[in-house]
Write a protein that holds these residues in place. Structure first.
Motif, PDB file in Angstrom:
ATOM      1  N   SER A 131       5.965   7.613   1.942  1.00 27.18           N
ATOM      2  CA  SER A 131       5.189   6.380   2.141  1.00 27.18           C
ATOM      3  C   SER A 131       4.217   6.456   3.310  1.00 27.18           C
ATOM      4  O   SER A 131       3.497   5.493   3.564  1.00 27.18           O
ATOM      5  N   VAL A 132       4.198   7.590   4.033  1.00 23.57           N
ATOM      6  CA  VAL A 132       3.201   7.743   5.094  1.00 23.57           C
ATOM      7  C   VAL A 132       2.274   8.927   4.836  1.00 23.57           C
ATOM      8  O   VAL A 132       1.455   9.274   5.680  1.00 23.57           O
ATOM      9  N   ARG A 133       2.400   9.553   3.671  1.00 23.45           N
ATOM     10  CA  ARG A 133       1.491  10.646   3.337  1.00 23.45           C
ATOM     11  C   ARG A 133       0.084  10.101   3.157  1.00 23.45           C
ATOM     12  O   ARG A 133      -0.113   8.945   2.786  1.00 23.45           O
ATOM     13  N   LEU A 134      -0.888  10.943   3.431  1.00 22.76           N
ATOM     14  CA  LEU A 134      -2.271  10.468   3.555  1.00 22.76           C
ATOM     15  C   LEU A 134      -2.755   9.756   2.291  1.00 22.76           C
ATOM     16  O   LEU A 134      -3.408   8.707   2.369  1.00 22.76           O
ATOM     17  N   ALA A 135      -2.473  10.317   1.121  1.00 13.59           N
ATOM     18  CA  ALA A 135      -2.972   9.710  -0.117  1.00 13.59           C
ATOM     19  C   ALA A 135      -2.360   8.325  -0.323  1.00 13.59           C
ATOM     20  O   ALA A 135      -3.051   7.380  -0.711  1.00 13.59           O
ATOM     21  N   PHE A 136      -1.044   8.196  -0.063  1.00 15.24           N
ATOM     22  CA  PHE A 136      -0.396   6.898  -0.230  1.00 15.24           C
ATOM     23  C   PHE A 136      -0.909   5.909   0.800  1.00 15.24           C
ATOM     24  O   PHE A 136      -1.152   4.733   0.495  1.00 15.24           O
ATOM     25  N   MET A 137      -1.086   6.376   2.036  1.00 18.98           N
ATOM     26  CA  MET A 137      -1.629   5.500   3.078  1.00 18.98           C
ATOM     27  C   MET A 137      -3.022   5.005   2.709  1.00 18.98           C
ATOM     28  O   MET A 137      -3.363   3.832   2.907  1.00 18.98           O
ATOM     29  N   ALA A 138      -3.849   5.889   2.152  1.00 16.40           N
ATOM     30  CA  ALA A 138      -5.199   5.481   1.738  1.00 16.40           C
ATOM     31  C   ALA A 138      -5.133   4.446   0.622  1.00 16.40           C
ATOM     32  O   ALA A 138      -5.918   3.495   0.599  1.00 16.40           O
ATOM     33  N   ALA A 139      -4.179   4.624  -0.292  1.00 15.78           N
ATOM     34  CA  ALA A 139      -4.021   3.647  -1.375  1.00 15.78           C
ATOM     35  C   ALA A 139      -3.565   2.298  -0.824  1.00 15.78           C
ATOM     36  O   ALA A 139      -4.047   1.240  -1.261  1.00 15.78           O
ATOM     37  N   LEU A 140      -2.645   2.322   0.144  1.00 19.67           N
ATOM     38  CA  LEU A 140      -2.189   1.064   0.756  1.00 19.67           C
ATOM     39  C   LEU A 140      -3.349   0.285   1.354  1.00 19.67           C
ATOM     40  O   LEU A 140      -3.396  -0.954   1.260  1.00 19.67           O
ATOM     41  N   GLN A 141      -4.292   1.005   1.971  1.00 21.57           N
ATOM     42  CA  GLN A 141      -5.391   0.315   2.662  1.00 21.57           C
ATOM     43  C   GLN A 141      -6.308  -0.425   1.692  1.00 21.57           C
ATOM     44  O   GLN A 141      -7.086  -1.279   2.109  1.00 21.57           O
ATOM     45  N   GLN A 142      -6.227  -0.103   0.407  1.00 22.53           N
ATOM     46  CA  GLN A 142      -7.060  -0.793  -0.580  1.00 22.53           C
ATOM     47  C   GLN A 142      -6.435  -2.107  -1.061  1.00 22.53           C
ATOM     48  O   GLN A 142      -7.077  -2.890  -1.757  1.00 22.53           O
ATOM     49  N   LEU A 143      -5.182  -2.345  -0.706  1.00 20.54           N
ATOM     50  CA  LEU A 143      -4.509  -3.583  -1.110  1.00 20.54           C
ATOM     51  C   LEU A 143      -4.861  -4.716  -0.152  1.00 20.54           C
ATOM     52  O   LEU A 143      -5.026  -4.489   1.045  1.00 20.54           O
ATOM     53  N   PRO A 144      -4.964  -5.944  -0.654  1.00 22.58           N
ATOM     54  CA  PRO A 144      -5.095  -7.084   0.258  1.00 22.58           C
ATOM     55  C   PRO A 144      -3.915  -7.094   1.234  1.00 22.58           C
ATOM     56  O   PRO A 144      -2.801  -6.669   0.880  1.00 22.58           O
ATOM     57  N   PRO A 145      -4.125  -7.573   2.454  1.00 27.27           N
ATOM     58  CA  PRO A 145      -3.084  -7.448   3.486  1.00 27.27           C
ATOM     59  C   PRO A 145      -1.707  -7.987   3.086  1.00 27.27           C
ATOM     60  O   PRO A 145      -0.693  -7.326   3.349  1.00 27.27           O
ATOM     61  N   LYS A 146      -1.633  -9.149   2.450  1.00 21.01           N
ATOM     62  CA  LYS A 146      -0.307  -9.684   2.112  1.00 21.01           C
ATOM     63  C   LYS A 146       0.359  -8.876   1.000  1.00 21.01           C
ATOM     64  O   LYS A 146       1.572  -8.680   1.017  1.00 21.01           O
ATOM     65  N   GLN A 147      -0.430  -8.392   0.043  1.00 21.57           N
ATOM     66  CA  GLN A 147       0.145  -7.494  -0.966  1.00 21.57           C
ATOM     67  C   GLN A 147       0.672  -6.224  -0.315  1.00 21.57           C
ATOM     68  O   GLN A 147       1.714  -5.698  -0.694  1.00 21.57           O
ATOM     69  N   ARG A 148      -0.068  -5.739   0.656  1.00 23.53           N
ATOM     70  CA  ARG A 148       0.340  -4.542   1.388  1.00 23.53           C
ATOM     71  C   ARG A 148       1.693  -4.779   2.051  1.00 23.53           C
ATOM     72  O   ARG A 148       2.595  -3.941   1.965  1.00 23.53           O
ATOM     73  N   ALA A 149       1.825  -5.919   2.726  1.00 22.49           N
ATOM     74  CA  ALA A 149       3.086  -6.234   3.405  1.00 22.49           C
ATOM     75  C   ALA A 149       4.232  -6.329   2.403  1.00 22.49           C
ATOM     76  O   ALA A 149       5.328  -5.790   2.637  1.00 22.49           O
ATOM     77  N   VAL A 150       3.991  -6.994   1.284  1.00 17.69           N
ATOM     78  CA  VAL A 150       5.044  -7.146   0.267  1.00 17.69           C
ATOM     79  C   VAL A 150       5.467  -5.788  -0.271  1.00 17.69           C
ATOM     80  O   VAL A 150       6.661  -5.487  -0.378  1.00 17.69           O
ATOM     81  N   LEU A 151       4.508  -4.942  -0.598  1.00 23.81           N
ATOM     82  CA  LEU A 151       4.839  -3.631  -1.156  1.00 23.81           C
ATOM     83  C   LEU A 151       5.642  -2.798  -0.156  1.00 23.81           C
ATOM     84  O   LEU A 151       6.649  -2.173  -0.520  1.00 23.81           O
ATOM     85  N   ILE A 152       5.235  -2.794   1.107  1.00 22.40           N
ATOM     86  CA  ILE A 152       5.946  -1.997   2.115  1.00 22.40           C
ATOM     87  C   ILE A 152       7.368  -2.526   2.306  1.00 22.40           C
ATOM     88  O   ILE A 152       8.339  -1.763   2.319  1.00 22.40           O
ATOM     89  N   GLN A 180       3.949  -7.099  -8.140  1.00 22.30           N
ATOM     90  CA  GLN A 180       3.480  -6.627  -9.447  1.00 22.30           C
ATOM     91  C   GLN A 180       2.008  -6.226  -9.377  1.00 22.30           C
ATOM     92  O   GLN A 180       1.610  -5.179  -9.917  1.00 22.30           O
ATOM     93  N   ARG A 181       1.193  -7.024  -8.709  1.00 20.63           N
ATOM     94  CA  ARG A 181      -0.234  -6.706  -8.598  1.00 20.63           C
ATOM     95  C   ARG A 181      -0.449  -5.443  -7.758  1.00 20.63           C
ATOM     96  O   ARG A 181      -1.292  -4.608  -8.083  1.00 20.63           O
ATOM     97  N   ALA A 182       0.333  -5.311  -6.677  1.00 23.55           N
ATOM     98  CA  ALA A 182       0.204  -4.123  -5.834  1.00 23.55           C
ATOM     99  C   ALA A 182       0.602  -2.866  -6.598  1.00 23.55           C
ATOM    100  O   ALA A 182      -0.074  -1.833  -6.528  1.00 23.55           O
ATOM    101  N   ARG A 183       1.700  -2.947  -7.353  1.00 24.41           N
ATOM    102  CA  ARG A 183       2.123  -1.791  -8.147  1.00 24.41           C
ATOM    103  C   ARG A 183       1.060  -1.409  -9.171  1.00 24.41           C
ATOM    104  O   ARG A 183       0.795  -0.223  -9.404  1.00 24.41           O
ATOM    105  N   ALA A 184       0.441  -2.408  -9.788  1.00 23.10           N
ATOM    106  CA  ALA A 184      -0.592  -2.135 -10.793  1.00 23.10           C
ATOM    107  C   ALA A 184      -1.782  -1.423 -10.174  1.00 23.10           C
ATOM    108  O   ALA A 184      -2.352  -0.490 -10.761  1.00 23.10           O
ATOM    109  N   THR A 185      -2.151  -1.841  -8.957  1.00 26.23           N
ATOM    110  CA  THR A 185      -3.273  -1.193  -8.273  1.00 26.23           C
ATOM    111  C   THR A 185      -2.949   0.261  -7.964  1.00 26.23           C
ATOM    112  O   THR A 185      -3.773   1.165  -8.186  1.00 26.23           O
TER     113      THR A 185
END
Length: 334
Positions: A131-152, A180-185
């Motif tokens: 969950s801290v590898r560069l590709a996953f981190m880059a994908a996280l940054q594309q999520l809206p902040p609250k979706q990001r928090a929920v997914l983490i 669900q929206r974060a997973r879809a992204t």
């Protein structure tokens, strides 16, 4: 806390959460330095308001609530940190130009020890590293902040939906919808499966690949290095937005614009759950070797797929606890 003074007991209770909070804030913000600032702000807020903490949740949950609010406040500016591959097309070597962008453009590397708590559970450790590898981190940054928090909180830290809802002051249905929206992204990202597909710990084949890489790089043997690079390998060099694709352009860059790196030394470090090295290049003026980059490698199917060089060594080397000069081996022997 007594009369506004932090007691040693309270300080110790808060400090034991620092590493995991740093990992959480790093995933939220994409910046190692902003993450550490956010955690410090979180702990200061906790010290100041501890008298109001009524124990209705655990101290850990309370700290995560404060940290989440700090991160959401920091993200209101809307800046999404990224890798060069997220912002531009690959540049042919013949057109390569080193154009820097501001620091706050870039996803930053982070030492594992500063953000990944020790655990006896191998599965938990593997999820944390992935969950801290560069590709996953880059994908996280594309999520809206609250979706990001929920997914983490749900997927990485394994919180229950009800716990996340309480932390965010929302409903379980809202949390489940955001997840669900974060997973879809993330499911739309084609770069997540192959990027950084490393074992934890590295298996024998991966260890040998890294040994061959160090020998090829320190020997500046482009034939040997080409044999280690995947045909789709990429090389990035933040703060420059240039990135190169394919072994021919990568090794061509290293023997032209990057030719001064011949004779370099590599020191192993751990960053973003991936193999990494501190790269020192020869210092013709002072002798020995001076810092040049923190290299983070992505490997898959026995080849190097990503070769990411973070060049702002005045920031990165102290963060990793690295010296700002290496003596030449002959000097060390004297």
């Amino acid at each position: 806390m007594t009369n506004g003074t932090v007691t040693p007991e309270l300080e110790s209770a808060l400090e034991k959460h620092r590493v995991e909070l740093t990992g959480y804030c790093y995933r939220m913000l994409g910046s190692s330095f902003e993450a550490e600032d956010a955690v410090q702000d979180t702990l200061v807020r906790a010290w100041r308001s501890y008298d109001k903490f009524e124990g209705r949740s655990s101290l850990r949950s309370w700290l995560y609530r404060i940290a989440t609010n700090v991160c959401l406040d920091m993200l209101t500016a809307g800046n999404k940190r990224a890798r060069p591959v997220d912002l531009t097309e690959a540049t042919p070597l013949a057109q390569a130009a080193l154009t820097p962008r501001p620091d706050n453009t870039w996803l930053e590397p982070m030492p594992d020890a500063r953000m990944l708590p020790t655990t006896d559970d191998p599965a938990e450790a593997a999820v944390a590293k992935e969950s801290v590898r560069l590709a996953f981190m880059a994908a996280l940054q594309q999520l809206p902040p609250k979706q990001r928090a929920v997914l983490i909180l749900r997927e990485v830290l394994a919180w229950r939906a009800s716990e996340v809802a309480e932390l965010l002051g929302t409903t379980v249905a809202s949390v489940n919808s955001a997840l669900q929206r974060a997973r879809a992204t993330l499911a739309e990202r084609s770069d997540l499966e192959a990027a950084g597909a490393v074992s934890d710990p590295l298996d024998e084949e991966q260890q040998k690949l890294l040994e061959r890489y160090v020998a090829a790089f320190e020997g500046y043997d482009m034939t040997a290095l080409t044999a280690l690079l995947h045909e789709d390998a990429v090389m990035t060099m933040p703060p420059f937005d240039l990135w190169l694709a394919g072994p021919a352009d990568i090794t061509g860059f290293m023997t032209t614009i990057g030719a001064s790196c011949a004779g370099s030394r590599l020191v192993p470090v751990q960053a973003n759950g991936l193999p990494a090295f501190a790269h020192y290049k020869p210092d013709p003026e002072a002798g020995g070797f001076s810092p040049w980059a923190v290299q983070v490698l992505e490997i898959s199917d026995g080849r190097i797929t990503g070769f990411h060089c973070f060049l702002d060594t005045k920031r990165w080397f102290p963060l990793f606890g690295l010296p700002l000069h290496l003596e030449a081996e002959a000097d060390q022997a004297d």
